[in-house]
Design a protein around this motif. Structure first.
Motif, PDB file in Angstrom:
ATOM      1  N   ILE B 216       0.855  -1.183   0.000  1.00  0.00           N
ATOM      2  CA  ILE B 216       0.000   0.000   0.000  1.00  0.00           C
ATOM      3  C   ILE B 216       0.887   1.228   0.000  1.00  0.00           C
ATOM      4  O   ILE B 216       2.065   1.145   0.331  1.00  0.00           O
ATOM      5  CB  ILE B 216      -0.959   0.053   1.205  1.00  0.00           C
ATOM      6  CG1 ILE B 216      -0.157   0.021   2.509  1.00  0.00           C
ATOM      7  CG2 ILE B 216      -1.976  -1.057   1.132  1.00  0.00           C
ATOM      8  CD1 ILE B 216      -0.961   0.440   3.712  1.00  0.00           C
ATOM      9  N   GLY B 217       0.321   2.370  -0.394  1.00  0.00           N
ATOM     10  CA  GLY B 217       1.180   3.537  -0.543  1.00  0.00           C
ATOM     11  C   GLY B 217       0.483   4.826  -0.226  1.00  0.00           C
ATOM     12  O   GLY B 217      -0.668   4.859   0.224  1.00  0.00           O
ATOM     13  N   ALA B 218       1.231   5.912  -0.442  1.00  0.00           N
ATOM     14  CA  ALA B 218       0.697   7.257  -0.273  1.00  0.00           C
ATOM     15  C   ALA B 218       1.312   8.143  -1.349  1.00  0.00           C
ATOM     16  O   ALA B 218       2.404   7.859  -1.842  1.00  0.00           O
ATOM     17  CB  ALA B 218       1.023   7.802   1.110  1.00  0.00           C
ATOM     18  N   THR B 219       0.594   9.189  -1.703  1.00  0.00           N
ATOM     19  CA  THR B 219       1.000  10.068  -2.793  1.00  0.00           C
ATOM     20  C   THR B 219       0.813  11.530  -2.385  1.00  0.00           C
ATOM     21  O   THR B 219      -0.291  11.918  -2.001  1.00  0.00           O
ATOM     22  CB  THR B 219       0.119   9.802  -4.040  1.00  0.00           C
ATOM     23  OG1 THR B 219       0.207   8.421  -4.390  1.00  0.00           O
ATOM     24  CG2 THR B 219       0.561  10.664  -5.213  1.00  0.00           C
ATOM     25  N   ILE B 250      -4.430   0.836   7.848  1.00  0.00           N
ATOM     26  CA  ILE B 250      -4.562   2.280   8.063  1.00  0.00           C
ATOM     27  C   ILE B 250      -3.391   2.814   8.885  1.00  0.00           C
ATOM     28  O   ILE B 250      -2.845   3.874   8.608  1.00  0.00           O
ATOM     29  CB  ILE B 250      -5.924   2.573   8.740  1.00  0.00           C
ATOM     30  CG1 ILE B 250      -7.049   2.331   7.719  1.00  0.00           C
ATOM     31  CG2 ILE B 250      -5.990   3.994   9.278  1.00  0.00           C
ATOM     32  CD1 ILE B 250      -8.446   2.363   8.300  1.00  0.00           C
ATOM     33  N   ARG B 251      -2.961   2.041   9.889  1.00  0.00           N
ATOM     34  CA  ARG B 251      -1.821   2.460  10.713  1.00  0.00           C
ATOM     35  C   ARG B 251      -0.529   2.520   9.898  1.00  0.00           C
ATOM     36  O   ARG B 251       0.238   3.469   9.984  1.00  0.00           O
ATOM     37  CB  ARG B 251      -1.601   1.466  11.853  1.00  0.00           C
ATOM     38  CG  ARG B 251      -2.578   1.631  12.965  1.00  0.00           C
ATOM     39  CD  ARG B 251      -2.406   0.495  13.956  1.00  0.00           C
ATOM     40  NE  ARG B 251      -3.439   0.567  14.974  1.00  0.00           N
ATOM     41  CZ  ARG B 251      -3.553  -0.304  15.952  1.00  0.00           C
ATOM     42  NH1 ARG B 251      -2.695  -1.313  16.046  1.00  0.00           N
ATOM     43  NH2 ARG B 251      -4.513  -0.171  16.847  1.00  0.00           N
ATOM     44  N   ARG B 252      -0.282   1.467   9.153  1.00  0.00           N
ATOM     45  CA  ARG B 252       0.951   1.461   8.365  1.00  0.00           C
ATOM     46  C   ARG B 252       0.912   2.535   7.298  1.00  0.00           C
ATOM     47  O   ARG B 252       1.905   3.173   7.002  1.00  0.00           O
ATOM     48  CB  ARG B 252       1.156   0.102   7.702  1.00  0.00           C
ATOM     49  CG  ARG B 252       1.427  -0.969   8.722  1.00  0.00           C
ATOM     50  CD  ARG B 252       1.952  -2.205   8.058  1.00  0.00           C
ATOM     51  NE  ARG B 252       1.755  -3.350   8.941  1.00  0.00           N
ATOM     52  CZ  ARG B 252       2.110  -4.587   8.646  1.00  0.00           C
ATOM     53  NH1 ARG B 252       2.670  -4.824   7.475  1.00  0.00           N
ATOM     54  NH2 ARG B 252       1.912  -5.561   9.484  1.00  0.00           N
ATOM     55  N   GLY B 253      -0.275   2.713   6.731  1.00  0.00           N
ATOM     56  CA  GLY B 253      -0.436   3.772   5.745  1.00  0.00           C
ATOM     57  C   GLY B 253      -0.125   5.135   6.348  1.00  0.00           C
ATOM     58  O   GLY B 253       0.512   5.970   5.718  1.00  0.00           O
ATOM     59  N   ALA B 254      -0.551   5.348   7.599  1.00  0.00           N
ATOM     60  CA  ALA B 254      -0.315   6.642   8.240  1.00  0.00           C
ATOM     61  C   ALA B 254       1.180   6.950   8.305  1.00  0.00           C
ATOM     62  O   ALA B 254       1.603   8.091   8.115  1.00  0.00           O
ATOM     63  CB  ALA B 254      -0.932   6.646   9.637  1.00  0.00           C
TER      64      ALA B 254
END
Lengths: 283, 283, 283, 283
Positions: B216-219, B250-254
């Motif tokens: 999973i990621g973030a941009t 959700i935690r790791r994504g944060a």
């Protein structure tokens, strides 16, 4: 020839591990490693993979299977499979012109890194025949064009059905029909050159460049009727930048593709992958 | 107060570097670091960022700017900006209830890690007021609901327009109107909690779980009228598995969100990001 | 045949970029890409790498070189090199029995991924002769044992000195003498199978397992008299766990080794690596 | 309050899983998740961690423990621990002046991300008192200097012995004596700011810069008498380059340190870490 493998999938409930581990203990098997996962204790599905040590495991397989069916599987309403770990999976590789995924699989097989025996390589082009010959693996050239796609698929089926445990699409640039996927009777693993679900479909690197993403990736998944929608086995990414032109993007992508596909094939053939609806559990 | 920064963007052509570096040399500036990129030597765009050493750079800025305009920019049909590196960018942070991105930016500012001065935090909820107060930063609670969205945006504009160099949406769960983006007059950076273009829109973690992705990621991207379509500044991913439930996702994504956003803000405020159509060049 | 490359190293000071870029402009060269770095503006060293476009660059090289020496290099007390980008570096690969790094380099050369021409493969074992033949590359078997090490090195020198621009030790399990390194007259790149400086010396994977590290790595560095102490060009790591046995450790390490070495060779042959004392600058 | 956790360590042998899972089944516990590992089937050690569902687990713990001891542990010569998952571990954090690891742990505790209750923060400096107060956590300033180190350790022991389940050294820049480690009676986790075993000891970032490594890292490990030699729980790295000055190195390192330490504390307090000689098994 002393290591066996048991994989089980059944509705979750109490006592499953006790039942299975007691069965193995009574058989004289020593559990070496065990993984399990439940999708939920109420109404969920329980999956288990166990490696055990047991003398003359290969010749005892039929009897083990019969007993497990009778003593365990029926009570748990379970599907299961028991195997000798030393028996390699028979694999057919489909490929077009890109050599990187194919050569990596053949080379890893030769090194003894993968629990597979590649029984045939099938291509719609003749380009890679000589490379494949260098590994001593049979190569079958089956041309494909729109007018004779059905015939080509029949020839492919003839070459693999009943003869392999797995088909790997190692950058095979043709779409296989739903009929083929049904008739082949074994799982088909595909490598897609993007980080799915981003850039599903054609030209993923070109579209990744146009969108300006900072990481590109590759995805190994089970092929299903819905293109690029099958359950994902493994993915990975690599960093790119504005300096990375489209040719470099393709090169770096190739490195990711071959390692992602090799891991997916390894895990599948080691019975570590369970399909759970549209997703997978990978032990 | 001796380090200056020059960023230039112009149509590519021969002699650009010679012209700019000769200008700096005549001013007595010593080039410390320089990055350049061209999108193509024929009809492409040339971008350059230079850090230079020059005594009393801040007071000499107006004159430098005038001369660069006259001696260089006109000939190159260039847009440019020259700044003292020591001057922090004035930033407004918009946030809803999730604290991780906000606190990370405030904490990095306090440590002196980011070239920013957070002049105000604006939220549609009062929840984070006390945390923000602990950093000595003004907090403005502007409630937003469908009926009074226009009024809220006017209040937001009033609080930031002309007072900041950048607006950061640090998990601000409201959509800003095209009018707001126009009127605010400065870039707006948003953090999206997925690896775009995968899972654009709402509920990315839920959809990532359903699709069974293995990363999973973030941009971080510039906000534009087209939601989740703006030029990407930075992205990163983290590995997940079937064991990672939605809460863990959700935690790791944060963790990824806060580090990706911090890098994007750092780079933008250090004049390292050039927008090039729908993509970015990041030096 | 229109792309040239200029690399320059000199004491830092004002006006260097202006001098070099003006020179290129006067020659009619268009700068495509340029990187520079200074180890400090007072008493430091300035390094620059520029790619430029210039018609018939290969035939103009001798004259360009002469003029740059006269007009620029003397004034800057600079060492420099100017090259046609299309000219591949001539490379000799030394190898023992492990095939992974060797085959990866040969395969990437064949794909056109690396700016190299492998002119000879030299091994102290005959095992890999057939694989190398498959790529059409000359293979030289020079046995090495303690009693005749000096003779072996003379034979190796005879095969490579003056004929190659680079020697690559692709898991060559012999130590080359300081005399050899002096006499060979070109850089030597080695791949060490650990994340240096951790586990320098023999048996790195065994020691990594014993120490219980959670990541293993590989390091490509220039070979120097002090074993495993030469300037590092590239490193990478991969995650392992208690489940990763020593055989798996070696396999996963092999994947990292081959990709790290390929990157190091690519960057070196593209003139992107500058040695700066015991470290490197990599553009 | 329905989730329990059982961890077992014993000499490997046949029937262990059957014995344990049957015990849990008889108690009415439903196994949710289970991990096991053996260091070797002959003479090795077997380790298991099971999460199970059982009504009123907290009040049934004493009886469960007694029965497990009697029915299982004695036969297996096992050490074991059974716990209610909802009971947080009581933690003391030791810190000097660097705030990043401390604040990250306190913030994650507040978010409910970590199964811990920080009962006290102890520092040899008063600098961080106010930050800690913001989280409502007690802060104890115990100055340390060479002349009164023994007294300081007595004061520290007095504050934590018998009151915590874990001590975390979150960049505590003092060496704790072997006596302290003995007397404190609970595990002590330390974060070292390098990728051990590289750069053990003081000044790791300075030494990493001098050696020119391309990745820097951090290591969380159990503190033992031999400094930086204790069993490693978790490690991670981040890429750096020649451009990364020593200040940037320290900043990027701080990001890795805090996330590595947070993972190590999480895993330890969730009973996922088993010490196996000088290494760890992490489920």
């Amino acid at each position: 020839d002393e290591i066996g493998r048991l994989v089980v999938s059944c509705p979750d409930g109490p006592g499953i591990v006790a039942l299975i581990s007691s069965f193995l203990y009574r058989q004289g098997a020593n559990i070496l490693q065990s993984d399990q996962f439940s999708t939920g204790s109420r109404g969920g599905r329980f999956m288990l993979r166990t490696e055990f040590q047991l003398g003359r495991v290969r010749e005892r397989l039929p009897e083990l299977e019969r007993q497990f069916e009778f003593e365990v599987a029926r009570r748990l309403r379970a599907t299961f499979r028991v195997r000798a770990a030393a028996t390699p999976a028979r694999v057919a590789i489909f490929v077009s012109r890109h050599d990187h995924c194919l050569l990596d699989l053949l080379w890893r097989q030769r090194r003894g890194e993968l629990p597979i025996e590649v029984v045939t390589v099938i291509s719609n082009h003749a380009d890679l025949e000589r490379d494949v010959a260098g590994f001593g693996t049979p190569f079958l050239h089956i041309p494909v064009n729109p007018a004779m796609k059905a015939e080509a698929e029949l020839a492919q089926l003839d070459a693999v059905a009943g003869k392999v445990d797995l088909v790997v699409l190692a950058r095979y640039m043709q779409i296989l029909s739903a009929d083929f996927l049904d008739d082949v009777g074994v799982p088909v693993i595909n490598i897609h050159h993007s980080f799915l679900p981003a850039f599903a479909g054609a030209g993923p690197y070109e579209r990744a460049k146009a969108r300006g993403v900072k990481l590109i990736g590759a995805t190994a998944h089970y092929a299903t009727e819905d293109l690029d929608e099958g359950p994902i086995i493994e993915q990975d990414v690599v960093r790119v930048s504005h300096k990375t032109g489209i040719r470099d993007l393709i090169r770096r992508g190739a490195d990711i593709e071959r390692s992602v596909l090799a891991r997916a094939v390894d895990w599948h053939c080691a019975d570590r992958v369970f399909v759970d609806g549209s997703t997978t559990v990978v032990f």
